[in-house]
Structure formats: C-alpha cells, structure tokens
Design a protein around this motif. Structure first.
Motif, short mmCIF file in Angstrom:
data_model
loop_
_atom_site.label_atom_id
_atom_site.label_comp_id
_atom_site.label_asym_id
_atom_site.label_seq_id
_atom_site.Cartn_x
_atom_site.Cartn_y
_atom_site.Cartn_z
N ASP A 13 0.90 -1.17 0.06
CA ASP A 13 0.16 -0.10 -0.13
C ASP A 13 1.01 1.29 -0.08
O ASP A 13 2.01 1.03 0.29
N GLU A 14 0.26 2.48 -0.10
CA GLU A 14 0.89 3.65 -0.44
C GLU A 14 1.24 4.24 1.30
O GLU A 14 0.75 5.21 1.54
N PHE A 15 2.27 3.53 1.68
CA PHE A 15 2.28 4.01 3.23
C PHE A 15 2.75 5.29 3.68
O PHE A 15 2.89 5.77 4.78
N TRP A 16 3.35 5.95 2.56
CA TRP A 16 3.80 7.39 2.63
C TRP A 16 2.91 8.59 2.78
O TRP A 16 3.13 9.49 2.83
N ILE A 17 1.70 7.91 2.22
CA ILE A 17 0.60 9.01 2.31
C ILE A 17 0.04 9.47 3.44
O ILE A 17 0.57 8.74 4.55
N LYS A 18 -0.62 10.60 3.43
CA LYS A 18 -1.07 11.23 5.15
C LYS A 18 -1.93 10.29 5.91
O LYS A 18 -1.70 10.02 7.20
N ALA A 19 -2.72 8.97 5.18
CA ALA A 19 -3.40 8.14 6.07
C ALA A 19 -2.46 7.15 6.41
O ALA A 19 -2.77 6.36 7.36
N GLN A 20 -1.16 7.10 5.79
CA GLN A 20 -0.19 5.89 6.26
C GLN A 20 -0.67 4.50 6.55
O GLN A 20 -0.71 4.09 7.45
N PRO A 21 -1.33 4.06 5.15
CA PRO A 21 -1.76 2.63 5.58
C PRO A 21 -0.89 1.84 5.84
O PRO A 21 0.49 1.97 5.27
N TYR A 22 -0.79 0.43 6.47
CA TYR A 22 0.13 -0.53 6.62
C TYR A 22 0.42 -1.01 5.15
O TYR A 22 -0.51 -1.53 4.65
N ALA A 23 1.54 -1.71 5.04
CA ALA A 23 2.13 -2.47 3.66
C ALA A 23 2.93 -3.61 4.33
O ALA A 23 4.04 -3.25 4.66
N LEU A 24 2.20 -4.78 4.51
CA LEU A 24 2.85 -5.76 5.16
C LEU A 24 4.38 -6.13 4.56
O LEU A 24 5.06 -6.65 5.34
N GLN A 25 4.26 -6.35 3.15
CA GLN A 25 5.53 -6.71 2.49
C GLN A 25 6.68 -6.03 3.30
O GLN A 25 7.91 -6.69 3.46
N PHE A 26 6.64 -4.78 3.09
CA PHE A 26 7.63 -3.78 3.64
C PHE A 26 7.85 -3.81 4.94
O PHE A 26 8.83 -3.58 5.60
N MET A 27 6.75 -3.73 5.83
CA MET A 27 6.82 -3.77 7.59
C MET A 27 7.66 -5.21 7.73
O MET A 27 8.49 -5.34 8.47
N MET A 28 7.54 -6.24 7.13
CA MET A 28 8.34 -7.71 7.42
C MET A 28 9.41 -7.81 6.34
O MET A 28 9.94 -8.92 6.37
N ASP A 29 9.78 -6.77 5.62
CA ASP A 29 11.05 -7.01 4.73
C ASP A 29 10.99 -7.92 4.07
O ASP A 29 12.11 -8.91 3.88
N ASN A 30 9.88 -8.38 3.36
CA ASN A 30 9.76 -9.49 2.40
C ASN A 30 9.96 -10.52 2.96
O ASN A 30 10.52 -11.91 2.14
N ASP A 31 9.67 -10.85 4.27
CA ASP A 31 9.81 -12.08 4.87
C ASP A 31 8.85 -13.28 4.36
O ASP A 31 7.98 -13.01 3.94
N PRO A 32 9.53 -14.57 4.39
CA PRO A 32 8.48 -15.52 3.64
C PRO A 32 7.29 -15.87 4.44
O PRO A 32 6.19 -16.31 3.77
N PHE A 33 7.23 -15.47 5.53
CA PHE A 33 6.04 -15.57 6.65
C PHE A 33 4.84 -14.47 5.96
O PHE A 33 4.07 -14.64 6.87
N VAL A 34 5.30 -13.37 5.39
CA VAL A 34 4.25 -12.47 5.03
C VAL A 34 3.14 -12.96 4.68
O VAL A 34 1.99 -12.15 4.90
N SER A 35 2.98 -13.95 3.85
CA SER A 35 1.75 -14.30 3.16
C SER A 35 0.77 -14.77 4.00
O SER A 35 -0.60 -14.59 4.05
N GLN A 36 1.06 -15.10 5.15
CA GLN A 36 0.25 -15.71 6.26
C GLN A 36 -0.24 -14.69 6.75
O GLN A 36 -1.45 -14.92 7.82
N PHE A 37 0.10 -13.38 6.97
CA PHE A 37 -0.79 -12.00 7.61
C PHE A 37 -1.56 -11.28 6.43
O PHE A 37 -2.19 -10.33 7.02
N VAL A 38 -1.63 -11.52 5.28
CA VAL A 38 -2.32 -10.73 4.36
C VAL A 38 -3.88 -10.76 4.68
O VAL A 38 -4.49 -11.87 4.69
N GLY A 39 -4.42 -9.76 4.70
CA GLY A 39 -5.79 -9.41 4.94
C GLY A 39 -5.98 -9.80 6.73
O GLY A 39 -7.38 -9.77 6.89
N GLY A 40 -5.04 -9.81 7.49
CA GLY A 40 -5.19 -9.97 8.65
C GLY A 40 -5.30 -8.65 9.46
O GLY A 40 -5.51 -7.56 9.03
#
Length: 423
Positions: A242-269
């Motif tokens: 997601d566009e985490f740098w905009i004013k609303a600052q939505p979360y972007a899982l892939q970048f939060m977890m630095d492309n960790d293989p586990f990230v797919s298990q949290f999408v939609g969470g």
C-alpha cells in the motif's frame, strides 16, 4: 452493553518524548548550543567521520545543505518551539556535546531523544526526507548513536541518577512523574542511584515480581499487552502493499516484514500498534504462549518522517505507521498454543535515538504469556502485533480511542480476546 470510550487529549505529544512544556525544552537546547559554542575540543571520532562523509559524498552534501536551507528563515523557532539549528556544521557541534551527556530529567519529557530536538525541523523538509532515507546516512547515524550508547551504558552516565529535585532521576520532580518506582522496579533506594550502574541500566530496569500480573495466564484466548504502551491504531484487512507514505499511512505488510517468507500468512489480517512513553518500562513480553519460530533484525532509518505530515513538533511521532515500514525494527514470530491464533508476530520499531531493538528470545524457545522477548534501549518507542486473516480478535483498549493522546495500558494486561474459529 456498549463501552463508553474516552476521547483522546491531543494537547500532549505522542509518547511524551517531546515537550508539553516548550520553554523547558527550549532552555535546554539553548544550553546545549551555548556549550557547543564554547567547546573548543575536536569532534569525537564518530562525529568526525560523519563530517568527512557529508563533505565527500555528493548526495550527503546536498541533503545536509538542503535540509537546513529549506527551513523557514522568517521564524526564530522550529515547529517544536525550539531554537533553529543553523547548518550541518552547527548540527555536528551540537551532536559532539550530546555524545558525552546523559539526559537529565525535565518536565518537558525530553528523555533520551536530544538528537531528535536537533533535527526537529530539518526532518520535515524535502532535503531532510531524502537525506534521512539514505542508506549511507543511516549507517553513519547508527555509528554515532552506537557510540553514544556506549557512553550511556558506562558508569560515566550515572551522574544523572541523583536526587537533584529538578534534574535528577530520583529527585522530587522525577519521582512525582514515576510514582511507586521503588515498589514496582527492582532497585535499592538506599544505594546511590538506587543501585543502577548507568543510564541504560536504569532505562532497561526490571519489574519486581508481581508488579504487573499476567491477565488470565491459563486462558489462551486472552492476548496480553506486550509493552507498557498506549494504543495507537487497530487496522484490519491489511494489504500486502500500500502507499504507506501518504497522509493516511496505511500499512504495507511486505515492507513492514521486509519481504519475509511468512508475510503471506498475514495478508488480510489484523495489526495492533501501540507506543511507549519515555517513562515506560522498556522490556517486551510475549503476548501469547507458544514457540518462537523465527527472529529477525531489520536495518532501517532513524529520523525519517513522511512529508505528508508537516510541522510535527515531535517528529517522527505522527509518522508512526509510516516508520513501521522503514525504521530499524525487530521481528519475533510465535506459533501460539491457541490454534485459533496460530502464527502471530511481535514487531519492535525503533524511533529516532530509540532504535536499539534487543531481541533476547531465540528460535525454538517456548515462551509463556508474560515471558521476556527483548527490550528497547534509550527510551520509548512503538510496536505492532500481527494476526492472520482467520483470527477473530476483539480488542480491549481500556476505554480509550486509539490515537495520539491515549495513555499507557500496563504490560501483561488483557488487550484482546480471540474467539473460536468456525471450522
């Protein structure tokens, strides 16, 4: 029955890092500026290397000239009400002074974050935004902060652990801000500095047994507060990108977890984020019982804040969701005993000086709710809990609306209940 939520008091800054009393902080920075003006000593090695880097790297030279030249010159004070830092030479002089100073207590709440005060306005400029995102710049900032950390971990830093009524950490003003200190934390009031050997020893203090009882320790449906922290945001159906740098600052899982293989298990969470205050207990406790399956440290930024938030008097406090993607951070993945939770993740996020994420748990370790996972050094910060898309979780924010003005919930208190999955 509907719970009545308390409105947030936004007159205070997030985490109380920066001032509720601007005059106190301005006077402090003026004192540091005066010491810098009168200090004829050469720059300390880490600060000298930073200077040489700025003056030999074309991008860094451009950034560190732009970030100060882009600050409005028609105002004497920064958005935080602080005297302006003139240029990068002035910045380095101030850093040089701070490197051999431990933070005094003061009512402004400036605890452990004097560098943040120096960058208060330049962080919000285009030059500052670009500069504080630069990998080489952050490598030098890390070196400077590590050197300062060595001082704060040495006995030389313990001079502030005095009973001076105004500036001492065991004086009247500090004790009024930290009531019940001796009964809650492991210390000896009969010893100098209550027995703490350094500033960092004081800041990473341990609780006394029973000071923060674990909520329903045998009930795996109850999730406890992992840090002594105030609720900042609850987000559901979180996206991979997601566009985490905009004013609303939505979360972007892939970048939060630095492309960790586990990230797919949290999408939609679901993500729960909360922040620590400067006076908080700074260790992290496991929010669930289960087995640690993975730990990671992620190198990142120290003083980047999103440009969509301007005039943040306590930057990067208003950019907490943004820095969850780019700041220095630590991940602890836990496979919970409760199958209705499954894999969850604790993420510690460094903010400004408070960027040492010290993970003490190890892969394969079994942890009970309330067991230590790690700690922050040098003050307050922010953290997130991640839950997968199938986790039916109801949060208890203790009658508060999550946001900038919320108050600390004690560590080990219940913050959520997980319902049984429909199978």
């Amino acid at each position: 029955m509907t719970t009545q939520l308390k409105p947030c008091d936004t007159t205070f800054m997030i985490g109380k890092w920066m001032p509720s009393d601007q005059k106190t902080l301005s006077d402090w920075l003026l004192l540091i500026m005066s010491k810098a003006e009168n200090n004829k000593s050469p720059l300390l090695p880490a600060v000298e290397r930073f200077k040489q880097f700025i003056e030999t790297d074309p991008k860094a030279y451009m950034f560190f000239n732009q970030m100060f030249s882009q600050v409005s010159r028609d105002k004497a004070l920064s958005p935080g009400g602080l005297p302006q830092v003139r240029d990068y030479h002035h910045m380095l002089q101030l850093m040089n002074v701070i490197m051999t100073h431990a933070p005094d207590f003061n009512k402004s709440g400036l605890v452990g974050c004097p560098f943040n005060a120096i960058f208060d306005w330049s962080m919000a400029t285009k030059g500052g935004w670009a500069g504080f995102l630069d990998q080489k710049v952050n490598a030098h900032l890390k070196e400077v902060l590590n050197e300062w950390g060595k001082f704060l971990s040495s006995p030389d830093s313990a001079y502030v652990l005095s009973d001076d009524p105004k500036s001492g950490w065991f004086g009247a003003d500090a004790m009024a801000a930290m009531p019940n200190f001796a009964s809650e934390f492991q210390c000896d009031p009969d010893l100098p500095g209550y027995g703490f050997k350094s500033w960092d020893d004081f800041f990473t203090r341990n609780l006394r047994d029973g000071a923060r009882p674990v909520a329903e320790p045998d009930n795996d449906a109850v999730v406890i507060n992992a840090c002594e922290s105030a609720p900042f945001r609850i987000a559901r159906d979180v996206k991979l990108r997601d566009e985490f740098w905009i004013k609303a600052q939505p979360y972007a899982l892939q970048f939060m977890m630095d492309n960790d293989p586990f990230v797919s298990q949290f999408v939609g969470g679901t993500i729960y984020q909360a922040f620590l205050s400067a006076l908080s207990y700074h260790r992290w406790h496991s929010p669930v019982s289960g087995r640690v399956v993975k730990t990671r440290m992620i190198e990142g930024t120290y003083y980047s804040q999103t440009l969509s938030i301007r005039d943040d008097a306590s930057g990067p406090d208003l950019s907490q969701a943004y820095i969850a993607e780019i700041a220095t951070r630590g991940l602890v993945f836990i496979e919970a005993d409760n199958k209705d939770i499954g894999l969850m993740c604790f993420m510690a996020i460094g903010m400004a000086e408070v960027s040492t994420c010290d993970i003490t748990a190890f892969e394969g370790q079994y942890v009970k709710k309330g067991d230590q996972l790690g700690m922050f050094h040098f003050g307050g910060s922010t953290h997130c809990l991640f839950f997968g898309p199938d986790v039916d979780i109801e949060f208890d924010t203790h009658q508060q609306v999550p946001g900038h003005g919320s108050s600390n919930i004690p560590i080990n208190s219940r913050i959520a209940t997980v319902n049984t999955r429909k199978r």
